[in-house]
Design an enzyme around this catalytic site. Structure first.
Site, short mmCIF file in Angstrom:
data_model
loop_
_atom_site.label_atom_id
_atom_site.label_comp_id
_atom_site.label_asym_id
_atom_site.label_seq_id
_atom_site.Cartn_x
_atom_site.Cartn_y
_atom_site.Cartn_z
N CYS A 46 0.62 -1.15 -0.06
CA CYS A 46 -0.07 0.09 -0.12
C CYS A 46 0.84 1.34 0.00
CB CYS A 46 -0.95 -0.03 1.17
SG CYS A 46 -1.80 1.60 1.55
N TRP A 79 -7.69 -7.04 5.61
CA TRP A 79 -6.34 -7.28 5.91
C TRP A 79 -6.20 -7.91 7.06
CZ3 TRP A 79 -3.31 -5.24 2.47
CH2 TRP A 79 -3.81 -4.04 1.57
N VAL A 114 -5.26 0.36 5.85
CA VAL A 114 -3.89 0.63 6.42
C VAL A 114 -3.27 1.96 5.45
CG1 VAL A 114 -3.38 -1.43 6.73
CG2 VAL A 114 -2.85 -0.89 4.58
N TYR A 177 -5.70 5.88 -9.19
CA TYR A 177 -6.57 4.96 -9.03
C TYR A 177 -7.66 5.37 -9.66
CZ TYR A 177 -4.13 2.93 -4.94
OH TYR A 177 -2.99 2.19 -4.21
#
Length: 341
Positions: A46, A79, A114, A177
């Site tokens: 990430c 996650w 996260v 994105y």
């Protein structure tokens, strides 16, 4: 797995909902700075979490704030700690990060993201406000930073850093994105052009300057680097950001290699986690689940030549000490259960 939200025009919309408590030196939010109390949960894939790893390492906060590394492949509960023995984080004792969210906000039904900072004694999520986490590591944790830690957010440069960071977020960090997750041609092309227009502007700016703001590495450079280092491996092909590869943009390619060679940057990169996460989790984009073998990563260690532009990477501070277990490998192979220091 990844949930993609789009607006009426098919444009990707990133969630702006955060658990935004803060850990401060004076404890004004109820969470005082306290070495050893908090655990930073990250995915090495990430880019938002990667920022926190870089800042933590540059500032020498490894002993003050421990790290938990999630599996790059999420399941329906998001996650998970399947990289650790028995599938549990050895400090928090949980199988899923969502358990810490639930303890903080019973009935929590928003995204599990996260980086996340968890209070170890209570097992509760403190914050997942990724833009603020790194700023607070720089400003609120000063008493516990290493001797010679650089000032990544110098007070006199904060307005300039904030302005550049906002442009980078809107037109680079988030735009990749918006390009990759667009659900209409119009939305895709709008994000695509905005991305490359900003990369052109940044190239022009960095042609005569080693760093984005001032003559040292700042928070702004950290925020740009984590997108650039993923560009050719993921965004160029997987997200259709394909006007040019990073390696075909000479200024940005040299700038990225300069940072990659700087302790704290390249030694926190894990291309294996990066590629497996994007190509295996985004099944709507890559239904066959094929993970590309390339690109060839040898070029990342090639000379960058940007020393000639001057600048002092760490200002009046010093570089973090080398990590022999990480040099040249990033965190690859050390995601669990070995502590990351």
């Amino acid at each position: 797995m990844t949930t993609i939200t789009t607006d009426a025009d098919g444009a990707f919309v990133r969630s702006s909902s955060f658990v935004d408590d803060r850990i401060t030196a004076d404890g004004s939010d109820g969470w005082p700075v306290e070495p050893g109390r908090y655990r930073l949960v990250v995915s090495l894939a990430c880019p938002w979490a990667h920022r926190a790893l870089i800042v933590r390492r540059l500032l020498g906060l490894e002993e003050a704030v421990s790290v938990a590394v999630a599996d790059p492949i999420q399941d329906h509960r998001s996650w998970r700690f399947t990289l650790d023995e028995d599938g549990r984080d050895p400090v928090l004792g949980i199988r899923y990060l969502g358990e810490a969210y639930e303890r903080a906000r019973p009935g929590y039904d928003a995204g599990i993201s996260v980086p996340a900072v968890v209070d170890v004694p209570s097992g509760r999520l403190v914050t997942n406000d990724y833009p603020q986490i790194t700023l607070d590591l720089s400003t609120e944790w000063r008493a516990h930073q290493r001797a010679g830690a650089p000032d990544l957010y110098p007070e006199k440069l904060r307005p300039a850093i904030d302005a550049v960071a906002e442009e980078i977020f809107r037109d680079v960090n988030n735009a990749v994105y918006q390009t990759g997750f667009a659900q209409s041609q119009q939305a895709y092309e709008s994000a695509y052009h905005r991305l490359f227009d900003r990369l052109d502007t940044l190239s022009e700016h960095l042609a005569t300057r080693r760093y984005l703001v001032g003559d040292t590495i700042t928070e702004a450079d950290v925020r740009l680097f984590t997108t650039l280092v993923r560009f050719d491996a993921v965004y160029h092909g997987h997200f259709k950001c394909n006007r040019a590869k990073l390696t075909e943009m000479p200024v940005l390619w040299a700038y990225a290699r300069d940072l990659y060679a700087t302790p704290g940057f390249g030694d926190t990169v894990d291309f294996d986690h990066i590629k497996r996460h994007y190509y295996l989790v985004h099944t709507g984009i890559n239904p066959a689940g094929l993970v590309p073998v390339g690109p060839d990563l040898a070029g990342w260690s090639a000379p960058h030549g940007r020393d000639a532009l001057g600048g002092r990477p760490f200002g009046d501070g010093t570089a973090p000490a080398p990590r022999p277990d990480l040099v040249g490998r990033g965190y690859r192979g050390f995601a669990s259960p070995r502590p990351l220091g």
